[in-house]
Structures are given as C-alpha cells and as structure tokens.
Design a protein around this motif. Structure first.
Motif, short mmCIF file in Angstrom:
data_model
loop_
_atom_site.label_atom_id
_atom_site.label_comp_id
_atom_site.label_asym_id
_atom_site.label_seq_id
_atom_site.Cartn_x
_atom_site.Cartn_y
_atom_site.Cartn_z
N ASN A 129 0.82 -1.20 0.00
CA ASN A 129 0.00 0.00 0.00
C ASN A 129 0.86 1.26 0.00
N LEU A 130 1.97 1.24 0.75
CA LEU A 130 2.87 2.41 0.75
C LEU A 130 3.45 2.64 -0.64
N PHE A 131 3.78 1.57 -1.34
CA PHE A 131 4.28 1.72 -2.71
C PHE A 131 3.17 2.21 -3.65
N LEU A 132 1.93 1.82 -3.38
CA LEU A 132 0.81 2.31 -4.19
C LEU A 132 0.74 3.83 -4.12
N ILE A 133 0.91 4.38 -2.90
CA ILE A 133 0.91 5.83 -2.71
C ILE A 133 2.13 6.45 -3.38
N PHE A 134 3.30 5.86 -3.14
CA PHE A 134 4.55 6.39 -3.68
C PHE A 134 4.53 6.35 -5.21
N ASP A 135 4.08 5.22 -5.78
CA ASP A 135 4.03 5.09 -7.24
C ASP A 135 3.08 6.10 -7.86
N LEU A 149 6.81 1.16 -14.61
CA LEU A 149 6.16 0.34 -13.58
C LEU A 149 5.46 -0.85 -14.21
N GLN A 150 4.75 -0.61 -15.32
CA GLN A 150 4.05 -1.70 -16.00
C GLN A 150 5.05 -2.68 -16.60
N ALA A 151 6.17 -2.15 -17.12
CA ALA A 151 7.21 -3.03 -17.68
C ALA A 151 7.76 -3.95 -16.60
N TYR A 152 7.96 -3.40 -15.40
CA TYR A 152 8.45 -4.25 -14.30
C TYR A 152 7.42 -5.32 -13.95
N LYS A 153 6.15 -4.94 -13.84
CA LYS A 153 5.11 -5.91 -13.49
C LYS A 153 5.04 -7.04 -14.52
N ASP A 154 5.15 -6.68 -15.81
CA ASP A 154 5.13 -7.70 -16.86
C ASP A 154 6.35 -8.61 -16.75
N SER A 155 7.54 -8.00 -16.51
CA SER A 155 8.77 -8.79 -16.38
C SER A 155 8.70 -9.71 -15.16
N PHE A 156 8.11 -9.21 -14.07
CA PHE A 156 7.99 -10.02 -12.86
C PHE A 156 7.09 -11.22 -13.10
N ALA A 157 5.97 -11.00 -13.81
CA ALA A 157 5.04 -12.10 -14.11
C ALA A 157 5.72 -13.14 -15.00
N ARG A 342 12.57 5.96 -8.97
CA ARG A 342 12.05 6.10 -7.61
C ARG A 342 13.01 6.91 -6.74
N GLU A 343 14.27 6.62 -6.86
CA GLU A 343 15.27 7.35 -6.07
C GLU A 343 15.32 8.82 -6.45
N LYS A 344 15.00 9.11 -7.71
CA LYS A 344 14.99 10.49 -8.18
C LYS A 344 13.93 11.31 -7.47
N TYR A 345 12.75 10.69 -7.20
CA TYR A 345 11.62 11.43 -6.62
C TYR A 345 11.41 11.15 -5.13
N LEU A 346 12.34 10.40 -4.52
CA LEU A 346 12.18 10.05 -3.11
C LEU A 346 12.18 11.28 -2.20
N SER A 347 13.11 12.18 -2.41
CA SER A 347 13.20 13.36 -1.54
C SER A 347 11.97 14.25 -1.71
N VAL A 367 11.75 8.78 5.39
CA VAL A 367 11.41 7.87 4.29
C VAL A 367 12.70 7.32 3.69
N ALA A 368 12.75 6.02 3.51
CA ALA A 368 13.95 5.39 2.95
C ALA A 368 13.57 4.22 2.05
N LEU A 369 14.40 4.01 1.03
CA LEU A 369 14.26 2.86 0.15
C LEU A 369 15.42 1.91 0.41
N HIS A 370 15.11 0.66 0.76
CA HIS A 370 16.15 -0.33 1.03
C HIS A 370 16.15 -1.37 -0.09
N PRO A 371 17.34 -1.66 -0.65
CA PRO A 371 17.39 -2.59 -1.79
C PRO A 371 17.15 -4.04 -1.39
N ILE A 372 16.56 -4.78 -2.30
CA ILE A 372 16.45 -6.23 -2.17
C ILE A 372 17.52 -6.81 -3.07
#
Length: 522
Positions: A129-135, A149-157, A342-347, A367-372
């Motif tokens: 949900n937090l990513f839904l807001i951030f996205d 974002l859609q390209a990532y979702k397609d690649s993930f599937a 995402r990192e560009k618009y985090l601040s 607010v912080a983004l931690h890598p996987i």
C-alpha cells in the motif's frame, strides 16, 4: 476514469430512522448532532450499502454514479447512474438496478472506491500500500513512470512463469527414470490390450448371439425338417391348380436364410465363449478407468507424448534454463530502471508527505528505500522496500495518529480524476486538540476536491469548512437528517462550542468561522 459519487441516500425502518432521504454534496459532507441522535448509525448504514457492515434497516437505497470498475464486472453492469438497494426481510438481499447481486460481488465491485477511516488496519501501512501511494506520486511527476512500472510488473510475471516451469522440469528430472518406467508400463498395458473403437459394443452383441445359439440351432433344425417336404407342398398346390410361384419363392428365401444362419452358427462354434467374456471383462475395466475405449486411446497417445518429452528432457531443460535466465535478466533491467526513477523522486515524496503531516500537527516523516539484493526475493512492487517512520514505527501510532497518517498519505497521493472515491470517517476529530482538529478539517477540505467525504464531527472546525452540513436530530418519530442553511450552521456550531445553552460569544465565534471560510472560498 474511476468515479464513485452518491447522489441520494434513503433509509427506512432502522432503529433510529423511520424514513429519511437526503442528498449529499459531491465534496465535503459533515454530520453533527447531540449524542444518541444516530450519527454513527447513519455511517453504519452507508457502510452496509457496500457490504462493509451488517444491515441495520429494513431498506437502504442509494442513487449513485459509478465509472471505471474492474474488467470482471464488464457486461454485468453498465457504467453511469445506478440504484443500489439493500433489503432486510427474511434475509438480506442486494440489488443493483433491480438485479439481485451477491454480497461478495457488491463488496468486490465497490472496494476500490471506498476508504473507511476508523480503526487501525495493518494493510494500510503494508509495503504494497505504501508503494501504491509512492508510485501514484511518482507517476504525477514523470509520464515515463507508469510505463516503467508496467514493464516491471510484466517482467515479474514472466519471471515467475519461467521460474515455475523450470522448477517443474527440474523436479521431473530428479525422478525421470521412475516416471519413464511408469509411463512405459502404462503404454505397454494399453498396447497389449490393443482396444479398437466400437469393439466393446460388437463383443456385447456377439455375447448375446452365443447365449442364443442353442435355441436358434434347435429351431433351425425344425425349419429344415419342414423344408425337406417342400415337394409335397408343390404337389399339393398343383393338384389344387393354384398359383404356386409366390409360395415356392418364399420357401426358397426361407431355405437361403436357413443356410446363412447355419453357416453363422458354424462360425460361432469356432468361437471360444470364455475368450469373449475375458475380453469383455478387460474392456469393461478399461471403460471404468478411462470412461471409454476412445478416451483410453486418447490417454495412450498423451502418454506416448509424455514419454517422448521425458526422452528429450535434457534438451527441454536446457531451453527452459535459457528462458529463465533471459526472464531474470529482463527483470533485473526493468527493476533497476524503476529503482533509478524512484530514487529520483524520493526526496520530493518525503517533503510532500512531511508537509502533509505537519499540517496535521504530526512529526515529519523519515522515508527510505532499502534494496532487495537477491533477484529471487524481488516482490511484485519492485526490488526495494519502502520504509516510513514518524519518530516511531508506524504500528506504534495511536488510533488518532494512525488516521491522521492515513489522511497525510491521501494528501500525498496523486489524484487524477474528481470524485474517484468516497472517504467515510466516524468521529475522526474525537480526542484531538483544537489545533489538531483544525489540521484534520483543512486536510479533508483539500481532499474533498477529489473525494466525496462523509464525516462525523464533534468539534467546530470540520462543520466550518464543510460544503454541506447536516444536523442529525432526535425526535419522537425517529431521528431526522436536516441540511443546514447558513443560520442553522451558525447555531449548530455554537451549540458544539458551548453546549445546549448557546452563548452570544459562541454565536459570534461560529459566525466568524462560517463567514471567514466563505471569504476564503470566494
């Protein structure tokens, strides 16, 4: 375009309301009134309409406008104005435009359009949900973001599909010898039986003929004995001077039939009945297992193809591994492209969220983004974890703080269309200081530009800023919902400030609140 807008609500025969109908505004609707008048009952009724609470009236009905619902509902309902009805007689029933609809389908249809702020809910502070807001925020800043974002979702599937296919083949490879032996056994068993289409039915007919063989043979002998005297028949007919061709032809045909049947009985003598019965038993077991001979033959072909696959498993496994590695590479590339943006618009997101929190008299956000790191651990939302804290972890917020945090998220989230959803709040300003209540009221006023809001208030700030102020008033014939004009709003706000004994100071303050906010609007 996603849109939900309530135009009119009717409640009949509830514990509080005998029969009331009211028309909310498209933006900020506030309900106030003395304790026990029915404000919370009203909110429960609105929530019940959408299957979120148990029905508390005999009839609930809403005229509404709905657009942009999910593909699974296309063809079932038409977008636009519709009437949603909930009746409670022998059992609870939901209707959309007089069409009976299951409760679960109503819940699923309206879920994307409803935001109910009352109790703490873990899914609100969940990473997805937090990513839904951030996205949503990032999408408003950069038109390329939605594409990435859609390209990532397609690649993930595709990655998940390739991973599952490879895993299945690897598991098969571990037990391929056993599987090959089993499949060969299945094929050998069916090929040794060698069933033919229509064979079972033919054998059943043959079994019947064998069972009648003795009776037919006995009867045949009697007929043949009769035919041995045909010369006597011919002599008799000649003596009578009768036309005898027809009768003699019939006797010839009967004799030919007897010869044919005699030959067939001879063939049956050469058939072993036990073999027929054994064959029928085998085919019957085949029918019982596979549903029929044709189905068994289809199964045989499928097993032959399965064996062929096992024989070629090394080659298939190699191809599947290449497909998996390719999908993995594509996933990493799309994830890193999304990560960079995402990192560009985090601040900027952090600043916007902190400003929203500050307006609600809450501490700024960290607010912080931690890598996987591991690709295998990537999530549907990306290769990062979004963490937000407010001097403490979010799960430690009080109920009041939690709801104000949710309002801050809504303020931060980009809203592209008007009236995209409904926000329902039950006494969100309870137990807040005047300053905190003012912050909540101003936040809701801002949100009402894009949401239709229904809120109960016990303080003066929300009624002062509301587009429409309703008084819930208890009476002898049940409570009423009264839309207040300017004078009515002033008196109700004054009552909320000073109690039932309304003072001149309270009236003056209420008038300043209303007129001051009207001046701001203009």
């Amino acid at each position: 375009m996603q849109k939900l807008l309530l135009h009119q609500i009717t409640i009949k025969d509830s514990p509080i309301f005998k029969q009331i109908t009211f028309s909310p505004s498209a933006h900020f609707n506030v309900f106030s009134g003395a304790s026990g008048a029915g404000k919370s009952v009203l909110m429960e009724s609105i929530l019940a309409l959408f299957g979120l609470r148990e029905c508390n009236a005999q009839v609930l009905e809403a005229t509404l406008e709905l657009q942009g619902f999910g593909e699974e509902f296309k063809g079932l309902f038409d977008e636009g104005e519709m009437i949603l009805t909930l009746t409670k007689k022998d059992k609870i029933r939901f209707f959309l435009n007089a069409q009976n609809v299951p409760k679960k389908k109503v819940q699923a249809l309206f879920a994307p359009f409803l935001k109910h702020l009352s109790t703490k809910a873990d899914d609100v502070i969940g990473v997805e949900n937090l990513f839904l807001i951030f996205d949503s925020f990032c999408s408003s800043k950069d038109s390329k973001y939605k594409v990435l974002l859609q390209a990532y979702k397609d690649s993930f599937a595709q990655f998940l599909d390739a991973k599952a296919a490879l895993k299945k083949l690897q598991e098969e490879a571990l037990k391929v010898a056993e599987l090959k032996e089993f499949v060969r056994f299945e094929i050998q068993k069916l090929e040794s039986l060698n069933p033919k289409k229509g064979e079972y039915e033919e054998l059943l007919e043959l079994k019947k003929e064998i069972s009648k063989k003795e009776k037919i043979n006995e009867s045949l002998q009697g007929v043949q004995e009769f035919l041995s005297h045909r010369s006597k028949v011919s002599h008799f007919l000649n003596l009578l001077g009768s036309e005898n061709d027809t009768i003699l032809n019939a006797l010839n045909e009967l004799e030919a039939l007897c010869e044919q049947e005699s030959e067939r009985l001879g063939e049956l003598e050469n058939i072993n009945p036990e073999e027929i019965l054994n064959r029928l038993e085998s085919l019957s077991a085949l029918k019982h297992r596979y549903g029929g001979v044709e189905e068994a033959l289809e199964y045989l072909e499928s097993k032959k193809k399965e064996l062929e696959k096992y024989e070629n498993l090394d080659s298939i496994l190699k191809d599947s591994t290449l497909q998996f590695e390719s999908a993995k590479k594509s996933l990493v590339e799309s994830a890193n492209a999304l990560k960079k943006l995402r990192e560009k618009y985090l601040s900027s997101f952090k600043e916007t969220l902190s400003n929203a929190l500050e307006s609600l008299k809450m501490p700024k956000a960290e607010v912080a983004l931690h890598p996987i790191e591991e690709v295998e651990s990537y999530q549907p939302f990306g290769n990062q974890i979004l963490e937000i804290s407010l001097n403490t972890v979010l799960k430690n917020l009080s109920a009041g703080e939690f709801n104000r945090f949710r309002l801050a998220l809504l303020l931060t989230q980009s809203v592209q269309e008007k009236n995209q959803a409904i926000i329902i709040l039950d006494e969100v300003d309870a137990n807040l200081s005047g300053e905190e209540s003012q912050g909540v009221a101003e936040a809701l006023k801002t949100l009402s530009e894009n949401y239709q809001i229904f809120a109960i208030s016990h303080q003066s700030h929300m009624p002062s800023l509301a587009e429409t102020h309703f008084l819930v008033q208890k009476g002898a014939q049940g409570s009423k919902i009264i839309p207040l004009d300017k004078e009515g709003r002033i008196r109700e706000i004054a009552r909320m400030i000073s109690g039932n004994e309304i003072t001149k100071e309270a009236l003056d303050f209420a008038m300043k609140c209303i007129e001051g906010n009207q001046y701001k609007k203009s």
